[in-house]
Motif scaffolding. Structure first.
Motif, short mmCIF file in Angstrom:
data_model
loop_
_atom_site.label_atom_id
_atom_site.label_comp_id
_atom_site.label_asym_id
_atom_site.label_seq_id
_atom_site.Cartn_x
_atom_site.Cartn_y
_atom_site.Cartn_z
N ASP A 183 -7.88 12.38 2.32
CA ASP A 183 -6.51 13.05 2.49
C ASP A 183 -6.57 14.15 2.63
O ASP A 183 -6.81 15.08 1.58
CB ASP A 183 -5.60 11.78 2.04
N GLU B 272 -0.41 13.12 8.34
CA GLU B 272 1.34 12.70 8.53
C GLU B 272 0.09 12.34 10.16
O GLU B 272 1.49 10.77 10.23
CB GLU B 272 2.54 13.54 7.85
N THR C 77 -11.69 6.07 -1.08
CA THR C 77 -11.23 6.49 0.17
C THR C 77 -12.56 5.90 1.35
O THR C 77 -12.92 5.11 2.28
CB THR C 77 -11.46 7.84 0.96
N LYS D 174 -6.96 4.86 3.93
CA LYS D 174 -7.70 4.31 5.27
C LYS D 174 -7.84 3.87 6.36
O LYS D 174 -8.82 4.18 6.99
CB LYS D 174 -6.58 2.21 4.94
N GLU D 175 -6.68 4.93 6.54
CA GLU D 175 -6.89 6.12 8.41
C GLU D 175 -8.36 6.67 8.21
O GLU D 175 -9.01 6.62 9.56
CB GLU D 175 -5.33 6.63 8.71
N ASP E 85 -2.59 5.73 0.04
CA ASP E 85 -3.06 4.52 1.04
C ASP E 85 -3.58 4.64 2.00
O ASP E 85 -4.68 3.92 2.57
CB ASP E 85 -2.86 3.45 -0.35
N ASP E 86 -2.59 4.87 2.62
CA ASP E 86 -2.45 4.10 4.05
C ASP E 86 -3.18 5.74 4.64
O ASP E 86 -4.51 5.32 5.21
CB ASP E 86 -1.12 4.88 4.61
N MET F 175 0.90 -1.00 0.41
CA MET F 175 -0.34 0.64 -0.08
C MET F 175 0.60 1.60 0.11
O MET F 175 1.92 1.35 0.40
CB MET F 175 -0.77 0.00 1.93
N SER F 176 0.12 2.24 -0.57
CA SER F 176 1.80 3.72 -1.07
C SER F 176 0.76 4.31 0.37
O SER F 176 -0.12 4.37 0.77
CB SER F 176 1.09 4.61 -2.31
N GLU F 177 2.00 5.25 0.40
CA GLU F 177 1.64 6.35 1.77
C GLU F 177 -0.17 6.67 1.40
O GLU F 177 -0.95 6.94 2.64
CB GLU F 177 2.41 7.41 2.43
N HIS G 253 -12.55 1.88 2.13
CA HIS G 253 -12.36 1.75 3.73
C HIS G 253 -12.96 1.89 4.55
O HIS G 253 -13.34 1.01 5.73
CB HIS G 253 -10.72 1.74 3.68
#
Ligand code: 5RP
Length: 252
Positions: free
Chosen positions: A122, A242, A32, A9-10, A5-6, A1-3, A35
């Protein structure tokens, strides 16, 4: 998973905290909110969460059924408690551009039927002024070039003129819609929405200073089925950064 994508997900998972048993929940469209849908499915099977979902696209309907979310027709429910959806851009007033995934018409119908709209995004989606992301406008295939001409006049009148591009995707075939031929080009075949319409992506730049007037004037055109400006609809944004997920509320 790319950043990215992370982060998606969050945000998607964090927003599930607004969902409680007994709720009627609009399920948005995109990578997004996918998820969110998966997490709600997990809570149903593992924690006994009881909800009814209304999907905003065929893709979301398929995902929701796959993860075990019971679904209903919007008209059977007398309104929804909340819709959770993605966005392509949001500004400081929480006005949105949506429709990057092509589901804007059903997304807006579901959002208008919901007491609250929660956006999952994001940090790339937060902007000072809307418009860098090309504004999607869903239009009828009939006389689409004339509708495109009329749209360009409206954009120009509000100082946000720019290139208008018929949305295409590489892997799509040529089609005929309502008797209109859409041949393939080097950019692929025309993208057809779940409603049998096509989409114009308007490259206006970050110049949308009057989103309410722009939305209203565009919706006045007979050939326009829906505009990807979602004004005064969003109540909160779950924004993945981040440093973690921040919850931005319109009226804190
Ligand atoms: C679909 C949408 C999406 O919610 C929007 O494009 C954001 O998608 P993603 O979460 O994949 O970035 O409006 O019509």
């Amino acid at each position: 998973m790319s950043e990215i994508d992370d982060l998606k997900k969050e945000a998607g998972i964090a927003a599930c905290e607004v969902v409680e048993s007994g709720m009627k929940v609009g399920l948005g469209t995109g990578s997004t909110v996918a998820h969110t849908v998966i997490e709600l499915g997990r809570r149903i099977s593992e924690e006994g969460l009881q909800i009814i979902g209304v999907p905003t696209s065929i893709a979301t309907q398929e995902l929701a059924l796959e993860v075990g979310i019971p679904l209903a027709e919007l008209g059977e429910l007398g309104g929804l408690d909340v819709v959770i959806d993605g966005a392509d851009e949001f500004d400081p007033e929480f006005q949105l551009i949506k429709g990057g995934g092509g589901a804007l018409l059903r997304e807006k119908i579901v959002a208008q039927s919901s007491s609250r709209m929660i956006v999952v995004a994001d940090e790339r989606k937060e902007v000072e002024k809307l418009g860098l992301f090309p504004l999607p406008i869903e239009i009828t295939p009939f006389s689409w070039t004339e509708t495109s001409r009329q749209i360009s006049i409206i954009l120009e009148s509000l100082n946000c003129s720019g290139k208008i591009v018929l949305r295409r995707k590489e892997n799509l075939p040529e089609v005929e819609l309502d008797g209109v031929e859409f041949p393939r080009t080097d950019s692929g075949g025309v993208f057809v929405t779940d409603n049998g319409n096509v989409i114009l992506d308007c490259h206006v730049g970050a110049n949308i200073t009057e989103p309410l007037t722009l939305e209203r004037n565009l919706l006045n055109l007979a050939g326009v089925a829906q505009v990807g400006l979602f004004n005064n609809m969003c109540d909160a944004v779950y924004l993945a950064t981040e440093a973690g997920v921040r919850v931005l509320r319109k009226n804190p």
